[in-house]
Design a protein around this motif. Structure first.
Motif, short mmCIF file in Angstrom:
data_model
loop_
_atom_site.label_atom_id
_atom_site.label_comp_id
_atom_site.label_asym_id
_atom_site.label_seq_id
_atom_site.Cartn_x
_atom_site.Cartn_y
_atom_site.Cartn_z
N TYR A 177 70.64 27.76 -14.09
CA TYR A 177 70.58 28.48 -12.92
C TYR A 177 71.68 29.76 -12.74
CZ TYR A 177 68.84 29.37 -8.26
OH TYR A 177 68.29 30.07 -7.05
N PRO A 178 72.87 29.50 -13.19
CA PRO A 178 73.73 30.80 -13.33
C PRO A 178 73.36 31.88 -14.09
CG PRO A 178 75.07 28.55 -13.68
CD PRO A 178 73.61 28.15 -13.59
N LEU A 179 72.45 31.43 -15.16
CA LEU A 179 71.84 32.66 -15.98
C LEU A 179 71.07 33.65 -14.93
CD1 LEU A 179 71.57 34.13 -18.89
CD2 LEU A 179 69.62 32.35 -19.01
N THR A 180 70.24 33.01 -14.03
CA THR A 180 69.57 33.90 -13.23
C THR A 180 70.08 34.90 -12.66
OG1 THR A 180 69.37 32.39 -11.09
CG2 THR A 180 67.82 32.01 -12.97
N PHE A 181 71.41 34.65 -12.27
CA PHE A 181 72.20 35.61 -11.37
C PHE A 181 72.77 36.65 -12.40
CE2 PHE A 181 71.91 31.99 -8.57
CZ PHE A 181 72.03 32.77 -7.07
N LEU A 182 73.25 36.29 -13.45
CA LEU A 182 73.77 37.12 -14.68
C LEU A 182 72.55 38.41 -14.96
CD1 LEU A 182 75.72 38.28 -16.70
CD2 LEU A 182 74.88 36.45 -18.04
N VAL A 183 71.14 37.64 -15.14
CA VAL A 183 70.14 38.69 -15.32
C VAL A 183 69.88 39.42 -14.43
CG1 VAL A 183 67.69 38.61 -15.90
CG2 VAL A 183 69.21 36.95 -17.16
N THR A 184 69.83 39.15 -13.12
CA THR A 184 69.58 40.00 -11.91
C THR A 184 70.63 40.96 -11.52
OG1 THR A 184 70.51 38.51 -10.50
CG2 THR A 184 68.12 38.59 -10.58
N ASP A 185 71.77 40.86 -11.95
CA ASP A 185 72.85 41.77 -11.89
C ASP A 185 72.66 42.76 -13.14
OD1 ASP A 185 73.96 40.44 -9.96
OD2 ASP A 185 75.61 39.57 -10.90
N ILE A 186 72.38 42.34 -14.14
CA ILE A 186 72.10 43.08 -15.47
C ILE A 186 70.90 44.12 -14.81
CG2 ILE A 186 71.41 43.49 -17.62
CD1 ILE A 186 72.79 40.86 -18.39
N LEU A 187 69.75 43.43 -14.71
CA LEU A 187 68.75 44.32 -14.24
C LEU A 187 68.98 45.35 -12.89
CD1 LEU A 187 66.14 41.63 -14.06
CD2 LEU A 187 65.87 43.24 -15.61
N SER A 188 70.03 44.82 -12.17
CA SER A 188 70.40 45.71 -11.12
C SER A 188 70.97 47.17 -11.63
CB SER A 188 71.06 44.89 -9.92
OG SER A 188 70.35 43.87 -9.29
N GLU A 189 71.82 46.70 -12.31
CA GLU A 189 72.71 47.69 -13.22
C GLU A 189 71.83 48.85 -13.94
OE1 GLU A 189 76.29 49.87 -13.51
OE2 GLU A 189 75.73 48.46 -12.00
N ILE A 190 70.97 48.22 -14.81
CA ILE A 190 70.22 49.01 -15.67
C ILE A 190 68.91 49.64 -15.32
CG2 ILE A 190 69.39 49.07 -18.17
CD1 ILE A 190 72.52 49.05 -17.91
N TYR A 191 68.39 48.80 -14.48
CA TYR A 191 66.90 49.26 -13.98
C TYR A 191 66.79 49.35 -12.51
CZ TYR A 191 65.64 47.42 -18.75
OH TYR A 191 65.52 47.43 -20.04
N GLY A 192 67.91 48.99 -11.58
CA GLY A 192 68.01 49.51 -10.23
C GLY A 192 67.35 48.12 -9.47
N ALA A 193 67.73 48.38 -8.23
CA ALA A 193 67.37 47.12 -7.30
C ALA A 193 65.77 47.07 -7.26
CB ALA A 193 67.79 47.45 -5.99
N ARG A 194 64.89 47.98 -7.16
CA ARG A 194 63.46 47.73 -7.00
C ARG A 194 62.94 46.86 -8.11
NH1 ARG A 194 58.83 50.05 -8.56
NH2 ARG A 194 59.79 51.43 -10.10
N ARG A 195 63.31 47.07 -9.42
CA ARG A 195 62.78 46.45 -10.50
C ARG A 195 63.49 44.99 -10.67
NH1 ARG A 195 61.19 49.91 -15.70
NH2 ARG A 195 59.81 48.05 -15.43
N ALA A 196 64.63 44.79 -10.03
CA ALA A 196 65.27 43.57 -10.01
C ALA A 196 64.64 42.55 -9.12
CB ALA A 196 66.79 43.66 -9.78
N ASN A 197 64.15 43.25 -7.91
CA ASN A 197 63.53 42.61 -7.06
C ASN A 197 62.10 42.19 -7.47
OD1 ASN A 197 65.43 42.58 -4.79
ND2 ASN A 197 64.55 44.51 -4.16
N GLN A 198 61.48 42.82 -8.10
CA GLN A 198 60.34 42.43 -8.86
C GLN A 198 60.21 41.37 -9.74
OE1 GLN A 198 59.03 46.21 -10.89
NE2 GLN A 198 58.18 47.06 -9.27
N VAL A 199 61.29 41.19 -10.34
CA VAL A 199 61.34 40.13 -11.19
C VAL A 199 61.79 38.72 -10.38
CG1 VAL A 199 62.95 39.04 -13.01
CG2 VAL A 199 62.44 41.39 -13.33
N VAL A 200 62.45 39.09 -9.17
CA VAL A 200 62.63 37.71 -8.26
C VAL A 200 61.15 37.47 -7.85
CG1 VAL A 200 63.69 37.13 -6.02
CG2 VAL A 200 65.07 38.66 -7.81
N LEU A 201 60.63 38.26 -7.64
CA LEU A 201 59.19 37.95 -7.01
C LEU A 201 58.17 37.21 -8.14
CD1 LEU A 201 58.50 41.06 -4.58
CD2 LEU A 201 59.02 38.54 -4.05
N ALA A 202 58.41 37.84 -9.21
CA ALA A 202 57.66 37.39 -10.39
C ALA A 202 58.09 35.88 -10.78
CB ALA A 202 57.80 38.13 -11.59
#
Length: 240
Positions: free
Chosen positions: A65-90
């Protein structure tokens, strides 16, 4: 004459999008795995300063589970909040779909060989309860994590990666740990009750916060590597 596929020029930003898909795949795989393996618990005896030990008990689902938070932080930094939220919904859709498949498999009559319906139900029968509890906690915590990450990014004007990484993760994991354990205790699932909830809650936070601190160098490494590889995309993301 139509060009062959090998002769077509590479898509602009193709590697950028491929990396996004890989990160999304890691996120979804970790999330689905957590919901499937949560019924097993592990024990670690940790020595304490000054003598004595603390017996650490937690679901094996917490390992991924901690990996999910690490990945969303990387996504947020490199791809932005909108695309990080898309992965959460996926991830939510993937977890619900996996639960439906497990339910159909559980209802199917078993053959005379294989593990049998009783064993299968014992292992996977509570998956829908776990998914419900996990998804409620997951949606709450992940959206909090992404929002806080970008809040701290604005406050620090894009500086101090370690602060937004840890401040967002630590807060969201506190919410996540309490919500999922409270819901599982409400259903008396996987042996979790209101009596053992406080101990599991503290152990869960200790584990998640320790991993969050330890994975900070990995976060820096991933972000700096991706910034160097995709400077144009990252620069465009930073534009107002």
């Amino acid at each position: 004459m139509t060009e062959s596929r090998d002769q077509l020029p590479p898509m602009r930003g193709g590697a950028y999008e491929q990396t996004y898909l890989i990160l999304a795949g890691l996120f979804i795989a970790s999330l689905v795995a957590c919901n499937l393996i949560f019924q097993k618990f592990f024990m670690i005896e940790v020595p304490l300063p000054g003598g004595g030990t603390h017996v650490f008990r937690q679901s094996v689902g917490i390992l991924a589970y901690p990996l999910t938070f690490l990945v969303t932080d990387i996504l947020s930094e490199i791809y932005g909040a909108r695309r990080a939220n898309q992965v959460v919904l996926a991830g939510l859709v993937a977890s619900i779909f996996t639960t439906a498949l497990v339910e159909f498999a559980d209802l199917a009559p078993s053959a005379e060989f294989g593990i049998g319906s009783e064993t299968f139900h014992g292992v996977f029968g509570l998956s829908k309860v776990a998914v419900f509890a996990s998804m409620m906690a997951y949606l709450t915590a992940q959206f909090i994590d992404i929002r806080l990450f970008h809040f701290w990014k604005r406050v620090t004007m894009g500086k101090h990666l370690w602060l937004r990484n840890n401040a967002s993760t630590i807060t969201s994991q506190l919410v996540d740990t309490f919500v999922v354990l409270a819901l599982l205790a409400s259903f008396n699932a996987a042996g979790i009750t209101w009596d053992n909830l406080p101990g599991l809650f503290l152990d869960g936070l200790l584990f998640k916060w320790t991993i969050a601190l330890l994975d900070t160098p990995l976060f820096y490494l991933a972000v700096r590597t991706l910034e160097r590889r995709f400077p144009e995309q990252v620069a465009a993301l930073a534009e107002p």
